[in-house]
Design an enzyme around this catalytic site. Structure first.
Site, mmCIF file in Angstrom:
data_model
loop_
_atom_site.group_PDB
_atom_site.id
_atom_site.type_symbol
_atom_site.label_atom_id
_atom_site.label_comp_id
_atom_site.label_asym_id
_atom_site.label_seq_id
_atom_site.Cartn_x
_atom_site.Cartn_y
_atom_site.Cartn_z
ATOM 1 N N ASN A 74 0.871 -1.177 0.000
ATOM 2 C CA ASN A 74 0.000 0.000 0.000
ATOM 3 C C ASN A 74 0.910 1.229 0.000
ATOM 4 O O ASN A 74 1.462 1.598 1.032
ATOM 5 C CB ASN A 74 -0.887 -0.035 1.255
ATOM 6 C CG ASN A 74 -1.745 1.211 1.387
ATOM 7 O OD1 ASN A 74 -1.814 2.027 0.468
ATOM 8 N ND2 ASN A 74 -2.402 1.363 2.533
ATOM 9 N N TRP A 75 1.044 1.824 -1.179
ATOM 10 C CA TRP A 75 1.972 2.960 -1.294
ATOM 11 C C TRP A 75 1.440 4.213 -0.600
ATOM 12 O O TRP A 75 2.185 5.163 -0.387
ATOM 13 C CB TRP A 75 2.222 3.287 -2.765
ATOM 14 C CG TRP A 75 3.048 2.272 -3.507
ATOM 15 C CD1 TRP A 75 3.577 1.113 -2.998
ATOM 16 C CD2 TRP A 75 3.446 2.330 -4.878
ATOM 17 N NE1 TRP A 75 4.271 0.446 -3.982
ATOM 18 C CE2 TRP A 75 4.211 1.173 -5.149
ATOM 19 C CE3 TRP A 75 3.224 3.240 -5.924
ATOM 20 C CZ2 TRP A 75 4.761 0.905 -6.407
ATOM 21 C CZ3 TRP A 75 3.760 2.974 -7.176
ATOM 22 C CH2 TRP A 75 4.524 1.822 -7.412
ATOM 23 N N LYS A 76 0.153 4.228 -0.322
ATOM 24 C CA LYS A 76 -0.493 5.435 0.228
ATOM 25 C C LYS A 76 -0.200 6.634 -0.693
ATOM 26 O O LYS A 76 -0.052 6.438 -1.902
ATOM 27 C CB LYS A 76 -0.044 5.675 1.671
ATOM 28 C CG LYS A 76 -0.241 4.410 2.521
ATOM 29 C CD LYS A 76 -0.148 4.640 3.997
ATOM 30 C CE LYS A 76 -0.350 3.308 4.709
ATOM 31 N NZ LYS A 76 -0.415 3.428 6.156
ATOM 32 N N HIS A 115 -9.757 1.417 4.385
ATOM 33 C CA HIS A 115 -8.522 1.616 5.158
ATOM 34 C C HIS A 115 -8.830 2.554 6.335
ATOM 35 O O HIS A 115 -9.616 3.491 6.197
ATOM 36 C CB HIS A 115 -7.422 2.199 4.259
ATOM 37 C CG HIS A 115 -6.092 2.158 4.931
ATOM 38 N ND1 HIS A 115 -5.720 3.083 5.881
ATOM 39 C CD2 HIS A 115 -5.054 1.289 4.829
ATOM 40 C CE1 HIS A 115 -4.500 2.778 6.321
ATOM 41 N NE2 HIS A 115 -4.074 1.692 5.699
ATOM 42 N N GLU A 149 -7.249 4.924 7.501
ATOM 43 C CA GLU A 149 -6.986 6.342 7.210
ATOM 44 C C GLU A 149 -8.186 6.977 6.514
ATOM 45 O O GLU A 149 -8.430 8.173 6.647
ATOM 46 C CB GLU A 149 -5.697 6.478 6.385
ATOM 47 C CG GLU A 149 -4.471 6.230 7.265
ATOM 48 C CD GLU A 149 -3.270 5.648 6.563
ATOM 49 O OE1 GLU A 149 -3.172 5.719 5.331
ATOM 50 O OE2 GLU A 149 -2.402 5.095 7.281
ATOM 51 N N GLU A 188 -6.013 -4.801 10.180
ATOM 52 C CA GLU A 188 -4.986 -3.793 10.423
ATOM 53 C C GLU A 188 -5.299 -3.047 11.715
ATOM 54 O O GLU A 188 -6.084 -2.079 11.704
ATOM 55 C CB GLU A 188 -4.938 -2.792 9.268
ATOM 56 C CG GLU A 188 -4.540 -3.401 7.939
ATOM 57 C CD GLU A 188 -3.873 -2.375 7.041
ATOM 58 O OE1 GLU A 188 -2.760 -2.634 6.582
ATOM 59 O OE2 GLU A 188 -4.460 -1.301 6.810
ATOM 60 N N GLY A 240 1.980 2.146 10.799
ATOM 61 C CA GLY A 240 2.979 3.203 10.721
ATOM 62 C C GLY A 240 3.653 3.508 12.043
ATOM 63 O O GLY A 240 4.339 4.530 12.177
ATOM 64 N N SER A 282 2.776 -2.287 10.308
ATOM 65 C CA SER A 282 4.218 -2.358 10.601
ATOM 66 C C SER A 282 4.835 -3.714 10.256
ATOM 67 O O SER A 282 5.734 -4.181 10.952
ATOM 68 C CB SER A 282 4.494 -1.999 12.067
ATOM 69 O OG SER A 282 4.133 -0.656 12.313
ATOM 70 N N GLY A 318 2.548 -1.232 4.305
ATOM 71 C CA GLY A 318 2.639 0.184 3.990
ATOM 72 C C GLY A 318 4.078 0.611 3.780
ATOM 73 O O GLY A 318 4.674 0.380 2.726
ATOM 74 N N GLY A 319 4.669 1.219 4.809
ATOM 75 C CA GLY A 319 6.011 1.804 4.707
ATOM 76 C C GLY A 319 7.045 0.883 4.064
ATOM 77 O O GLY A 319 7.817 1.313 3.191
HETATM 78 P P1 PGA Z 1 2.439 0.192 7.656
HETATM 79 O O1 PGA Z 1 1.021 0.461 6.942
HETATM 80 O O2 PGA Z 1 2.967 -1.112 7.104
HETATM 81 O O3 PGA Z 1 3.295 1.361 7.283
HETATM 82 O O4 PGA Z 1 2.181 0.097 9.132
HETATM 83 C C1 PGA Z 1 0.112 -0.560 6.696
HETATM 84 C C2 PGA Z 1 -1.147 -0.015 6.082
HETATM 85 O O5 PGA Z 1 -1.601 1.058 6.505
HETATM 86 O O6 PGA Z 1 -1.718 -0.610 5.151
#
Ligand code: PGA
Length: 263
Positions: free
Chosen positions: A16-18, A105, A107, A178, A184, A223, A244-245
């Site tokens: 997930n590049w966001k 998600h 977010e 999640e 994050g 994470s 994500g990251g």
């Molecule tokens: P993260 O993000 O791996 O940076 O914790 C995961 C996500 O939000 O899909």
């Protein structure tokens, strides 16, 4: 040897590049990933995909067509077309041959006030058009500390799953657990916490459709790093990861996909 769960539910690792990247960064990341996969030859690796910002769907299609990495969106509208400024429709994702989209998600749930009903409508719109809805669920730290994490997450799952089931589309879904406190933050859920929740999610799904529940993939996200991926993947109900990251670095993402391969 692959265990029976891995045969029934081949592991899937989605980056997930966001809201990150750009034409040249994406090119470097994707060519790095493709290079690592090529060098890996026939070695075992989980199916991989990237969820990219909508403007880069075209770049993803051009760069990834004919390769083993899939691509998809990070969100989609439940509406087919019309006066919805800023939104992206399922048919627009299809134009760029996206195979899936993330929906729900945290977010978006928190920053855009998305409800389970909205998320369910998006999931149905995707599945109805042959795209995989990758549905995120998860609890805040306050909910976890109150001892209601399983109840809260299973309620999110149930609302979306029932909407899909009412159109006979539940079998198309993938869910990602999640925990919001793990996204994050560098603080992943432990493999035991992930397994406990994934087993509860599968139980919830099996009350709706036992056959579909046995086949639906449940990804863990929050994470995930290469160092933690194998222990998560060893859990019987963890069928991959939403990353994500760590998906912004080719080698780290590749190593996660290797660790998640169900070996
Ligand atoms: P993260 O993000 O791996 O940076 O914790 C995961 C996500 O939000 O899909």
């Amino acid at each position: 040897m692959l265990n029976s769960a891995a045969v029934q539910r081949p592991p899937w690792v989605v980056g997930n590049w966001k809201m990150n990247g750009g034409l040249s960064d994406n090119e470097a990341l994707l060519s790095g990933l493709l290079g690592l996969l090529e060098a890996h030859g026939g070695g075992r690796i989980a199916q991989c995909a990237v969820a990219v910002p909508a403007p880069y769907l075209f770049q993803s299609m051009v760069r990834l067509s004919g390769h083993s990495i899939g691509w998809g969106g990070q969100d989609v509208s439940a509406e087919p077309a019309g006066a919805f400024t800023g939104e992206v429709s399922v048919s627009m994702l299809r134009d760029f041959e996206a195979q899936f989209s993330i929906v729900g998600h945290s977010e978006r749930r928190t920053r855009h006030a998305e409800t389970d009903a909205v998320i369910a409508a998006k999931a149905v719109a995707l599945a109805d058009s042959g795209l995989v809805p990758l549905i995120c669920v998860g609890e805040s730290i306050q909910v976890r500390d109150s001892g209601k994490a399983v109840e809260s997450v299973c309620q999110q799952v149930q609302r979306v799953a029932q909407a899909l089931q009412s159109k006979a589309l539940l079998g198309k879904a993938v869910f990602a657990y999640e925990p919001i406190w793990a996204i994050g933050t560098g603080r992943s859920a432990t493999p035991e916490q992930a397994q406990e929740m994934h087993a509860a999610i599968r139980r919830t799904l099996s009350e709706i459709d036992a056959k579909a529940a046995a086949q639906i993939r449940l990804l863990y996200g929050g994470s995930v790093k290469a160092a933690s991926a194998a222990a998560l993947a060893a859990q019987p109900d963890v069928d991959g990861a939403l990353v994500g990251g760590a998906s912004l670095e080719a080698k780290e993402f590749f190593d996660i996909a290797c660790a998640m391969s169900g070996q």
